[in-house]
Design an enzyme around this catalytic site. Structure first.
Site, PDB file in Angstrom:
ATOM      1  CB  SER A  81      33.621   8.132  73.088  1.00  0.00           C
ATOM      2  OG  SER A  81      32.362   7.970  72.483  1.00  0.00           O
TER       3      SER A  81
ATOM      4  CG  HIS B   7      37.656   9.738  74.003  1.00  0.00           C
ATOM      5  ND1 HIS B   7      37.516   9.560  75.355  1.00  0.00           N
ATOM      6  CD2 HIS B   7      36.424  10.062  73.534  1.00  0.00           C
ATOM      7  CE1 HIS B   7      36.254   9.723  75.698  1.00  0.00           C
ATOM      8  NE2 HIS B   7      35.567  10.036  74.608  1.00  0.00           N
TER       9      HIS B   7
ATOM     10  CE  LYS C 112      35.323  13.005  77.576  1.00  0.00           C
ATOM     11  NZ  LYS C 112      34.464  13.272  76.445  1.00  0.00           N
TER      12      LYS C 112
HETATM   13  C1  LIG Z   1      33.033  13.727  76.284  1.00  0.00           C
HETATM   14  C2  LIG Z   1      32.795  13.951  74.852  1.00  0.00           C
HETATM   15  C3  LIG Z   1      32.145  15.096  74.392  1.00  0.00           C
HETATM   16  C4  LIG Z   1      31.482  16.068  75.334  1.00  0.00           C
HETATM   17  O1  LIG Z   1      32.406  16.838  76.011  1.00  0.00           O
HETATM   18  P1  LIG Z   1      31.994  17.503  77.407  1.00  0.00           P
HETATM   19  O2  LIG Z   1      33.025  18.548  77.626  1.00  0.00           O
HETATM   20  O3  LIG Z   1      32.032  16.402  78.408  1.00  0.00           O
HETATM   21  O4  LIG Z   1      30.619  18.082  77.225  1.00  0.00           O
HETATM   22  C5  LIG Z   1      32.057  15.303  73.036  1.00  0.00           C
HETATM   23  N1  LIG Z   1      32.562  14.408  72.157  1.00  0.00           N
HETATM   24  C6  LIG Z   1      33.160  13.275  72.569  1.00  0.00           C
HETATM   25  C7  LIG Z   1      33.686  12.310  71.549  1.00  0.00           C
HETATM   26  C8  LIG Z   1      33.292  13.002  73.923  1.00  0.00           C
HETATM   27  O5  LIG Z   1      33.846  11.864  74.332  1.00  0.00           O
END
Ligand SMILES: *Cc1c(COP(=O)(O)O)cnc(C)c1O
Length: 386
Positions: free
Chosen positions: A179, A207, A239
Protein backbone atom coordinates in the site's frame (compact mmCIF):
# COMPACT_ATOMS: atom_id res chain seq x y z
CA UNK A 1 -0.47 14.75 36.59
CA UNK A 2 -3.91 15.10 34.94
CA UNK A 3 -4.74 13.02 31.89
CA UNK A 4 -5.21 16.07 29.69
CA UNK A 5 -1.86 17.50 30.78
CA UNK A 6 0.04 14.32 29.95
CA UNK A 7 -1.83 13.92 26.66
CA UNK A 8 -0.98 17.49 25.70
CA UNK A 9 2.70 16.84 26.41
CA UNK A 10 2.62 13.82 24.11
CA UNK A 11 0.84 15.80 21.40
CA UNK A 12 3.39 18.61 21.62
CA UNK A 13 6.22 16.12 21.33
CA UNK A 14 4.58 14.61 18.27
CA UNK A 15 4.34 18.04 16.67
CA UNK A 16 8.03 18.71 17.37
CA UNK A 17 8.88 15.48 15.53
CA UNK A 18 6.81 16.53 12.49
CA UNK A 19 4.57 13.53 13.13
CA UNK A 20 1.38 15.44 13.97
CA UNK A 21 -1.48 14.51 11.66
CA UNK A 22 -4.31 16.75 10.59
CA UNK A 23 -7.49 16.15 8.65
CA UNK A 24 -8.51 18.28 5.71
CA UNK A 25 -12.21 19.07 5.69
CA UNK A 26 -13.28 18.32 2.11
CA UNK A 27 -16.34 20.12 0.73
CA UNK A 28 -16.77 18.21 -2.51
CA UNK A 29 -17.24 14.61 -3.63
CA UNK A 30 -14.06 12.54 -4.12
CA UNK A 31 -12.51 13.19 -7.48
CA UNK A 32 -9.33 14.34 -9.18
CA UNK A 33 -10.33 17.82 -7.99
CA UNK A 34 -11.49 18.45 -4.45
CA UNK A 35 -12.64 21.59 -2.68
CA UNK A 36 -11.14 22.63 0.66
CA UNK A 37 -12.00 25.95 2.33
CA UNK A 38 -13.50 27.33 -0.86
CA UNK A 39 -10.47 26.51 -3.02
CA UNK A 40 -10.07 23.78 -5.64
CA UNK A 41 -7.14 21.41 -5.32
CA UNK A 42 -5.89 18.84 -7.78
CA UNK A 43 -5.79 15.59 -5.81
CA UNK A 44 -3.20 12.83 -6.09
CA UNK A 45 -4.03 11.39 -2.73
CA UNK A 46 -7.04 9.09 -3.14
CA UNK A 47 -7.47 5.34 -3.52
CA UNK A 48 -10.41 5.92 -5.88
CA UNK A 49 -8.20 4.51 -8.65
CA UNK A 50 -10.92 3.95 -11.25
CA UNK A 51 -12.84 7.15 -10.52
CA UNK A 52 -15.94 5.25 -9.38
CA UNK A 53 -16.50 6.98 -6.01
CA UNK A 54 -18.70 9.61 -7.66
CA UNK A 55 -19.94 7.64 -10.68
CA UNK A 56 -23.54 8.47 -11.77
CA UNK A 57 -24.54 4.84 -12.33
CA UNK A 58 -23.32 3.80 -8.88
CA UNK A 59 -25.01 6.80 -7.29
CA UNK A 60 -28.26 5.83 -9.05
CA UNK A 61 -27.93 2.22 -7.84
CA UNK A 62 -27.38 3.48 -4.27
CA UNK A 63 -30.47 5.74 -4.55
CA UNK A 64 -32.65 2.97 -5.95
CA UNK A 65 -31.31 0.73 -3.21
CA UNK A 66 -32.39 3.27 -0.60
CA UNK A 67 -35.92 3.35 -2.05
CA UNK A 68 -36.05 -0.44 -2.08
CA UNK A 69 -34.35 -1.20 1.28
CA UNK A 70 -34.44 1.94 3.40
CA UNK A 71 -31.31 3.17 5.15
CA UNK A 72 -30.12 0.79 7.88
CA UNK A 73 -29.55 -2.96 7.79
CA UNK A 74 -30.93 -3.11 11.34
CA UNK A 75 -28.74 -5.90 12.70
CA UNK A 76 -25.65 -8.05 12.27
CA UNK A 77 -25.61 -10.58 9.40
CA UNK A 78 -26.28 -13.52 11.71
CA UNK A 79 -29.24 -11.85 13.41
CA UNK A 80 -31.49 -10.34 10.73
CA UNK A 81 -29.25 -7.95 8.79
CA UNK A 82 -28.22 -10.22 5.89
CA UNK A 83 -30.36 -8.92 3.00
CA UNK A 84 -30.87 -10.40 -0.45
CA UNK A 85 -28.76 -7.46 -1.71
CA UNK A 86 -25.77 -8.57 0.44
CA UNK A 87 -26.30 -12.15 -0.64
CA UNK A 88 -26.42 -11.28 -4.34
CA UNK A 89 -23.24 -9.19 -3.99
CA UNK A 90 -21.43 -12.14 -2.39
CA UNK A 91 -22.50 -14.44 -5.22
CA UNK A 92 -21.54 -11.94 -7.90
CA UNK A 93 -18.10 -11.40 -6.35
CA UNK A 94 -17.51 -15.18 -6.15
CA UNK A 95 -18.47 -15.49 -9.82
CA UNK A 96 -16.22 -12.55 -10.76
CA UNK A 97 -13.21 -13.90 -8.85
CA UNK A 98 -13.80 -17.58 -9.75
CA UNK A 99 -13.65 -18.53 -6.08
CA UNK A 100 -16.11 -20.98 -4.46
CA UNK A 101 -17.51 -18.47 -1.98
CA UNK A 102 -17.27 -14.90 -0.77
CA UNK A 103 -18.09 -13.32 2.60
CA UNK A 104 -18.68 -9.58 3.03
CA UNK A 105 -17.13 -7.64 5.92
CA UNK A 106 -17.99 -4.07 6.89
CA UNK A 107 -14.38 -2.97 6.41
CA UNK A 108 -11.03 -4.34 5.36
CA UNK A 109 -9.64 -3.67 8.80
CA UNK A 110 -12.33 -5.88 10.33
CA UNK A 111 -11.84 -8.57 7.68
CA UNK A 112 -8.13 -8.87 8.47
CA UNK A 113 -8.72 -9.02 12.23
CA UNK A 114 -11.47 -11.62 11.70
CA UNK A 115 -9.48 -13.91 9.41
CA UNK A 116 -6.54 -14.11 11.82
CA UNK A 117 -8.65 -14.46 14.96
CA UNK A 118 -10.96 -17.11 13.49
CA UNK A 119 -8.27 -19.30 11.92
CA UNK A 120 -5.30 -19.04 14.30
CA UNK A 121 -4.63 -19.59 17.98
CA UNK A 122 -1.66 -19.83 20.35
CA UNK A 123 -0.35 -23.06 18.89
CA UNK A 124 -0.23 -21.65 15.35
CA UNK A 125 2.09 -19.25 13.60
CA UNK A 126 1.70 -16.57 10.99
CA UNK A 127 4.48 -15.37 8.73
CA UNK A 128 4.25 -11.80 7.42
CA UNK A 129 6.04 -9.60 4.93
CA UNK A 130 7.56 -6.73 6.91
CA UNK A 131 5.63 -4.13 4.90
CA UNK A 132 2.19 -5.68 5.31
CA UNK A 133 -0.73 -3.38 6.09
CA UNK A 134 -1.28 -2.44 9.75
CA UNK A 135 -4.61 -4.31 9.87
CA UNK A 136 -2.85 -7.60 9.07
CA UNK A 137 -0.31 -7.01 11.82
CA UNK A 138 -3.09 -6.18 14.28
CA UNK A 139 -4.94 -9.34 13.23
CA UNK A 140 -1.85 -11.41 13.93
CA UNK A 141 -1.48 -9.85 17.39
CA UNK A 142 -5.16 -10.39 18.19
CA UNK A 143 -5.02 -14.05 17.19
CA UNK A 144 -2.37 -14.89 19.81
CA UNK A 145 -0.45 -16.89 17.18
CA UNK A 146 3.32 -16.67 16.97
CA UNK A 147 4.13 -13.80 14.60
CA UNK A 148 7.21 -14.18 12.40
CA UNK A 149 8.24 -11.63 9.82
CA UNK A 150 10.46 -11.68 6.74
CA UNK A 151 12.15 -8.81 4.88
CA UNK A 152 10.08 -7.12 2.21
CA UNK A 153 9.40 -9.64 -0.60
CA UNK A 154 12.49 -11.59 0.54
CA UNK A 155 11.85 -15.15 -0.64
CA UNK A 156 14.90 -16.56 1.14
CA UNK A 157 13.74 -14.93 4.34
CA UNK A 158 10.32 -16.51 3.89
CA UNK A 159 11.95 -19.89 3.21
CA UNK A 160 13.98 -19.63 6.43
CA UNK A 161 10.85 -18.81 8.42
CA UNK A 162 8.95 -21.71 6.84
CA UNK A 163 11.73 -24.15 7.66
CA UNK A 164 11.60 -23.38 11.40
CA UNK A 165 9.84 -26.21 13.23
CA UNK A 166 6.14 -25.76 13.96
CA UNK A 167 3.27 -27.76 15.40
CA UNK A 168 0.00 -26.08 14.49
CA UNK A 169 -1.19 -24.23 11.42
CA UNK A 170 1.04 -21.90 9.40
CA UNK A 171 -0.50 -18.94 7.61
CA UNK A 172 1.68 -16.87 5.29
CA UNK A 173 0.38 -13.34 4.76
CA UNK A 174 1.22 -10.69 2.17
CA UNK A 175 -0.25 -7.64 0.51
CA UNK A 176 -0.81 -8.23 -3.24
CA UNK A 177 0.35 -4.70 -4.01
CA UNK A 178 2.06 -2.98 -1.10
CA UNK A 179 0.00 0.00 0.00
CA UNK A 180 2.80 2.48 0.68
CA UNK A 181 5.34 1.26 -1.92
CA UNK A 182 3.11 0.23 -4.84
CA UNK A 183 5.11 -2.86 -5.80
CA UNK A 184 3.68 -6.33 -6.46
CA UNK A 185 4.45 -9.22 -4.10
CA UNK A 186 6.17 -12.13 -5.92
CA UNK A 187 3.02 -14.21 -5.54
CA UNK A 188 3.84 -17.24 -7.74
CA UNK A 189 7.05 -17.96 -5.79
CA UNK A 190 5.37 -17.32 -2.42
CA UNK A 191 2.45 -19.59 -3.37
CA UNK A 192 4.81 -22.36 -4.47
CA UNK A 193 6.68 -22.25 -1.15
CA UNK A 194 3.40 -22.35 0.76
CA UNK A 195 2.11 -25.33 -1.22
CA UNK A 196 5.32 -27.31 -0.78
CA UNK A 197 5.44 -26.57 2.99
CA UNK A 198 1.75 -27.10 3.68
CA UNK A 199 1.23 -23.47 4.69
CA UNK A 200 -1.93 -21.50 3.90
CA UNK A 201 -1.50 -18.27 1.93
CA UNK A 202 -3.55 -15.15 2.66
CA UNK A 203 -3.29 -12.32 0.13
CA UNK A 204 -4.65 -8.84 0.94
CA UNK A 205 -5.31 -7.35 -2.50
CA UNK A 206 -6.79 -4.01 -1.42
CA UNK A 207 -4.70 -2.16 -4.03
CA UNK A 208 -4.73 -4.76 -6.81
CA UNK A 209 -8.38 -5.72 -7.02
CA UNK A 210 -10.16 -3.99 -9.90
CA UNK A 211 -6.85 -2.85 -11.37
CA UNK A 212 -4.75 -5.84 -12.36
CA UNK A 213 -5.44 -9.12 -14.14
CA UNK A 214 -8.19 -10.10 -16.57
CA UNK A 215 -11.33 -7.97 -15.96
CA UNK A 216 -9.60 -6.47 -12.95
CA UNK A 217 -9.78 -9.70 -10.93
CA UNK A 218 -6.64 -8.61 -9.10
CA UNK A 219 -3.05 -9.59 -8.44
CA UNK A 220 -3.83 -13.28 -7.90
CA UNK A 221 -5.49 -13.59 -11.33
CA UNK A 222 -2.80 -11.45 -12.93
CA UNK A 223 -0.25 -14.14 -12.07
CA UNK A 224 -2.58 -16.90 -13.30
CA UNK A 225 -3.20 -18.12 -9.74
CA UNK A 226 -6.51 -19.01 -8.09
CA UNK A 227 -8.09 -20.56 -5.04
CA UNK A 228 -5.67 -23.54 -4.99
CA UNK A 229 -2.56 -21.39 -4.70
CA UNK A 230 -4.20 -18.55 -2.75
CA UNK A 231 -6.84 -20.21 -0.56
CA UNK A 232 -7.65 -16.94 1.26
CA UNK A 233 -8.11 -13.82 -0.84
CA UNK A 234 -9.11 -10.64 0.94
CA UNK A 235 -9.76 -7.24 -0.67
CA UNK A 236 -11.59 -4.00 -0.01
CA UNK A 237 -14.54 -2.40 -1.78
CA UNK A 238 -13.61 1.17 -0.84
CA UNK A 239 -10.68 1.63 -3.21
CA UNK A 240 -10.96 0.72 -6.92
CA UNK A 241 -14.64 -0.20 -6.39
CA UNK A 242 -15.28 3.32 -5.09
CA UNK A 243 -17.75 2.33 -2.36
CA UNK A 244 -16.88 0.87 1.07
CA UNK A 245 -16.55 -2.48 2.83
CA UNK A 246 -14.49 -5.58 2.11
CA UNK A 247 -14.70 -9.29 1.39
CA UNK A 248 -12.92 -12.59 1.87
CA UNK A 249 -12.99 -15.19 -0.92
CA UNK A 250 -12.27 -18.86 -0.24
CA UNK A 251 -13.56 -22.39 0.04
CA UNK A 252 -16.91 -23.43 1.47
CA UNK A 253 -15.40 -24.61 4.80
CA UNK A 254 -13.26 -21.49 5.09
CA UNK A 255 -16.20 -19.12 4.61
CA UNK A 256 -18.43 -21.17 6.95
CA UNK A 257 -15.70 -21.06 9.60
CA UNK A 258 -15.46 -17.27 9.31
CA UNK A 259 -19.26 -17.00 9.66
CA UNK A 260 -19.14 -19.15 12.82
CA UNK A 261 -15.97 -17.72 14.38
CA UNK A 262 -14.87 -14.31 13.12
CA UNK A 263 -15.87 -11.91 15.88
CA UNK A 264 -15.50 -8.84 13.64
CA UNK A 265 -18.11 -10.47 11.40
CA UNK A 266 -20.47 -11.68 14.09
CA UNK A 267 -20.59 -8.72 16.45
CA UNK A 268 -21.06 -5.82 14.07
CA UNK A 269 -24.00 -4.35 12.16
CA UNK A 270 -24.23 -5.27 8.49
CA UNK A 271 -23.60 -2.38 6.09
CA UNK A 272 -26.71 -0.79 4.55
CA UNK A 273 -28.30 -3.04 1.90
CA UNK A 274 -28.38 -0.03 -0.45
CA UNK A 275 -24.59 0.08 -0.20
CA UNK A 276 -24.53 -3.54 -1.37
CA UNK A 277 -26.70 -2.53 -4.36
CA UNK A 278 -24.25 0.29 -5.18
CA UNK A 279 -21.35 -2.16 -4.90
CA UNK A 280 -23.09 -4.63 -7.26
CA UNK A 281 -23.13 -1.87 -9.88
CA UNK A 282 -19.47 -1.13 -9.10
CA UNK A 283 -18.56 -4.80 -9.69
CA UNK A 284 -20.26 -4.58 -13.08
CA UNK A 285 -18.35 -1.38 -13.98
CA UNK A 286 -15.05 -2.86 -12.78
CA UNK A 287 -15.54 -5.97 -14.94
CA UNK A 288 -16.22 -3.78 -17.98
CA UNK A 289 -13.52 -1.29 -16.96
CA UNK A 290 -10.74 -2.14 -19.43
CA UNK A 291 -10.67 1.43 -20.75
CA UNK A 292 -10.40 2.88 -17.25
CA UNK A 293 -7.54 0.50 -16.42
CA UNK A 294 -5.75 1.45 -19.67
CA UNK A 295 -6.14 5.16 -18.99
CA UNK A 296 -4.76 4.66 -15.47
CA UNK A 297 -1.71 2.77 -16.80
CA UNK A 298 -1.15 5.55 -19.36
CA UNK A 299 -1.13 8.12 -16.57
CA UNK A 300 1.36 6.07 -14.55
CA UNK A 301 3.70 5.73 -17.54
CA UNK A 302 3.37 9.45 -18.39
CA UNK A 303 4.20 10.41 -14.81
CA UNK A 304 7.19 8.09 -14.56
CA UNK A 305 8.67 9.54 -17.75
CA UNK A 306 8.23 13.09 -16.48
CA UNK A 307 9.61 12.16 -13.07
CA UNK A 308 12.69 10.56 -14.65
CA UNK A 309 13.41 13.83 -16.51
CA UNK A 310 13.18 15.68 -13.20
CA UNK A 311 15.35 12.97 -11.55
CA UNK A 312 12.76 12.49 -8.82
CA UNK A 313 13.50 9.77 -6.30
CA UNK A 314 10.60 7.41 -7.09
CA UNK A 315 10.28 3.94 -5.61
CA UNK A 316 10.20 1.31 -8.33
CA UNK A 317 6.52 0.69 -8.97
CA UNK A 318 4.41 0.25 -12.09
CA UNK A 319 1.07 0.60 -10.31
CA UNK A 320 -1.19 3.56 -9.49
CA UNK A 321 0.82 4.07 -6.28
CA UNK A 322 3.94 6.12 -7.11
CA UNK A 323 5.74 7.04 -3.89
CA UNK A 324 8.26 9.87 -3.96
CA UNK A 325 10.83 9.01 -1.32
CA UNK A 326 11.86 11.97 0.83
CA UNK A 327 13.45 10.57 4.01
CA UNK A 328 12.85 12.84 7.00
CA UNK A 329 9.29 13.47 8.20
CA UNK A 330 10.01 17.19 8.38
CA UNK A 331 11.00 17.32 4.72
CA UNK A 332 8.02 15.24 3.56
CA UNK A 333 5.69 17.57 5.45
CA UNK A 334 7.38 20.61 3.91
CA UNK A 335 7.17 19.25 0.36
CA UNK A 336 3.50 18.43 0.84
CA UNK A 337 2.90 21.99 2.07
CA UNK A 338 4.74 23.47 -0.90
CA UNK A 339 2.54 21.48 -3.29
CA UNK A 340 -0.55 22.57 -1.34
CA UNK A 341 0.47 26.22 -1.91
CA UNK A 342 0.42 25.41 -5.63
CA UNK A 343 -3.07 23.90 -5.49
CA UNK A 344 -2.03 20.25 -5.29
CA UNK A 345 -3.04 17.73 -2.64
CA UNK A 346 -0.58 14.91 -1.91
CA UNK A 347 -0.52 13.63 1.66
CA UNK A 348 2.84 13.04 3.37
CA UNK A 349 3.26 9.52 4.76
CA UNK A 350 5.39 9.32 7.88
CA UNK A 351 6.37 6.77 10.54
CA UNK A 352 4.92 4.60 11.93
CA UNK A 353 3.00 4.05 8.67
CA UNK A 354 6.39 3.69 6.96
CA UNK A 355 9.84 2.90 8.38
CA UNK A 356 11.85 5.56 10.19
CA UNK A 357 13.81 7.67 7.68
CA UNK A 358 11.60 6.70 4.73
CA UNK A 359 8.91 9.38 4.89
CA UNK A 360 7.44 10.00 1.49
CA UNK A 361 4.75 11.56 -0.61
CA UNK A 362 2.37 8.83 -1.67
CA UNK A 363 1.27 10.00 -5.10
CA UNK A 364 -1.68 8.03 -6.47
CA UNK A 365 -3.41 8.22 -9.82
CA UNK A 366 -6.96 7.81 -11.01
CA UNK A 367 -8.42 6.88 -14.39
CA UNK A 368 -9.98 10.35 -14.31
CA UNK A 369 -6.60 12.10 -14.35
CA UNK A 370 -5.48 13.57 -17.67
CA UNK A 371 -2.07 14.50 -19.06
CA UNK A 372 -2.84 18.13 -18.29
CA UNK A 373 -3.38 17.25 -14.60
CA UNK A 374 -0.05 15.43 -14.58
CA UNK A 375 1.72 18.34 -16.26
CA UNK A 376 0.51 20.53 -13.39
CA UNK A 377 1.84 18.04 -10.84
CA UNK A 378 5.21 17.71 -12.58
CA UNK A 379 5.57 21.49 -12.91
CA UNK A 380 4.79 21.93 -9.23
CA UNK A 381 7.32 19.24 -8.27
CA UNK A 382 9.92 20.90 -10.50
CA UNK A 383 9.24 24.25 -8.81
CA UNK A 384 9.71 22.62 -5.38
CA UNK A 385 13.09 21.15 -6.29
CA UNK A 386 14.33 24.53 -7.60
C1 LIG B 1 -7.15 0.05 3.06
C2 LIG B 1 -6.55 -1.24 3.41
C3 LIG B 1 -7.13 -2.09 4.35
C4 LIG B 1 -8.30 -1.65 5.20
O1 LIG B 1 -9.47 -1.61 4.47
P1 LIG B 1 -10.67 -0.67 4.98
O2 LIG B 1 -11.86 -1.18 4.24
O3 LIG B 1 -10.28 0.72 4.62
O4 LIG B 1 -10.79 -0.88 6.46
C5 LIG B 1 -6.58 -3.33 4.54
N1 LIG B 1 -5.48 -3.72 3.86
C6 LIG B 1 -4.87 -2.91 2.98
C7 LIG B 1 -3.64 -3.40 2.27
C8 LIG B 1 -5.38 -1.65 2.72
O5 LIG B 1 -4.75 -0.83 1.88
Amino acid sequence: MSLDFSLQQQLDERRRQSLYRQRQVVDSPQGVEVEVEGKRYLSFSSNDYLGLANHPQIIAAFQQGLSRWGVGSGAAHLVSGHSAAHHALEEELADFLEYPRVLLFSSGYQANLGIHQALLGRRDRTIHDRLNHASLLDGAKLSGARLLRYGHSDLNGLERRLSEPANGRTMVVTDGIFSMDGDNAPLPAIAEKCLSRGATLLVDDAHGIGLQGPQGRGTVAKFGLGSTEVPILMATLGKAFGVSGAFVAGSEPLIETLIQQARTYIYTTATPPAQAEATRKAVELVREGAERREQLQKMVAFFREGAATLKLNLIHSTTAIQPLLVGRSKDALKLSEQLWQQGILVAPIRPPTVAEGSARLRITFSANHTESHLDQLLEALAACSR
